[in-house]
Structure formats: structure tokens, C-alpha cells
Design a protein around this motif. Sequence first.
Motif, PDB file in Angstrom:
ATOM      1  N   LEU A  18       0.901  -1.112   0.014  1.00 55.36           N
ATOM      2  CA  LEU A  18      -0.070   0.116  -0.020  1.00 55.36           C
ATOM      3  C   LEU A  18       0.740   1.034  -0.112  1.00 55.36           C
ATOM      4  CD1 LEU A  18      -2.602  -1.003   2.854  1.00 55.36           C
ATOM      5  CD2 LEU A  18      -3.096  -1.197   0.400  1.00 55.36           C
ATOM      6  N   LEU A  26      -6.195   4.512   6.112  1.00 55.41           N
ATOM      7  CA  LEU A  26      -6.886   3.185   6.829  1.00 55.41           C
ATOM      8  C   LEU A  26      -6.746   3.330   8.326  1.00 55.41           C
ATOM      9  CD1 LEU A  26      -6.295   0.843   3.691  1.00 55.41           C
ATOM     10  CD2 LEU A  26      -8.623   2.034   4.100  1.00 55.41           C
ATOM     11  N   VAL A  46      -3.850  -3.254   8.854  1.00 51.52           N
ATOM     12  CA  VAL A  46      -3.758  -2.742   7.767  1.00 51.52           C
ATOM     13  C   VAL A  46      -2.949  -3.820   6.740  1.00 51.52           C
ATOM     14  CG1 VAL A  46      -3.271  -0.892   6.066  1.00 51.52           C
ATOM     15  CG2 VAL A  46      -4.809  -0.271   8.262  1.00 51.52           C
ATOM     16  N   PHE A  77     -11.065  -0.419   4.278  1.00 50.46           N
ATOM     17  CA  PHE A  77     -10.365  -0.753   2.937  1.00 50.46           C
ATOM     18  C   PHE A  77     -11.650  -0.597   1.901  1.00 50.46           C
ATOM     19  CE2 PHE A  77      -6.800  -2.635   0.412  1.00 50.46           C
ATOM     20  CZ  PHE A  77      -6.662  -1.413  -0.560  1.00 50.46           C
ATOM     21  N   TYR A  84      -9.453   0.704  -3.303  1.00 54.94           N
ATOM     22  CA  TYR A  84      -9.521  -0.799  -2.890  1.00 54.94           C
ATOM     23  C   TYR A  84      -9.724  -1.397  -4.247  1.00 54.94           C
ATOM     24  CZ  TYR A  84     -11.501  -5.355  -1.934  1.00 54.94           C
ATOM     25  OH  TYR A  84     -11.630  -6.628  -1.593  1.00 54.94           O
TER      26      TYR A  84
END
Length: 156
Positions: A18, A26, A46, A77, A84
Motif C-alpha cells: 500500500l 486506513l 492494515v 479498505f 480498493y
Amino acid sequence: MTMALERPVDLTDPLTLLPSELADRLVSRITTEHPEISADTTRRIVGQTAAFVAASGQQPGQNLAPSALVDHGWHAFILHTVDYAVFCERVVGRFVHHVPTEDGDEAPGEAKETRERTLAAITAAGFSIDTDLWPDMAECTQCHAGCTDSPNSGKK
């Protein structure tokens, strides 16, 4: 919106899948919705969410399920729909749907088997498992394949 990674991906640490900005958003959402969970633990959630989604996409039809803590991450998410969808396409090659099961669909002992299958899939995908976030689900009383937002999860 594109998700450019500003650091190299380390397959043992799924958080590297990510972009930092998205991970931070998040973490913020989860800590706001669940103030009882520390920011450090939320960051780990996460990362395990990214690993879970990546592994789920590589194991279609395998009935994988997140732990209760990782489910918080997955729900956060999913609410960031564009991010996403981009993540799913980039990491998995297709959208990974959240498909809850119906009440009573889970057979006795199935939660433990699902947990083992899920952890094996995450490991096979090359990611490390944060075992503190994946407690034994053998005694799980949640329906919907472990989804904490289930109507029967006890949340009011």
C-alpha cells in the motif's frame, strides 16, 4: 486516482503493498471507529488486510475469511472504493469481492479449517503472518465467515 508506491514492495511485509498515504488513511479510519485499538496495532491490521485481500484473490473459491481484527481493516479498505478497486486490480488482477455467508452456513469446526486455509494462502502468497492478529477461530461465534459487521456479531 492511481496508487503509486513510493517504496519497493517487500513481499514478507504486506504493508509495503500500500502507498503510505493510503495506509495512513486506513489507520486513521480504523482508530476513529475502534478507539480501543492502538495505532500500532491498527497499522499491523492494515498490513494483514493487504495480505488477506492479495491471498484471497489468488485463491478464488477457497472460502477464506479474515480474523475479527483483520475484518476491521477489510471493511475500512472497502469503504475507500476507488483505492480498493485499484489495489485489487494491481495486486490481484481482478476485484476481490466481500461475500458474506448466510446464518448457519458454517459447519462445526469450519472456522478453524477456514483460519488454517486462510493463513496457508497468505503464506503461500509470500506474506508474513502477524499471529497476534489471527487468534484461533475454533471458538468463533460470528456468522458471515468471521465478519465482525455481521448482524449477529453482537455489535449494536
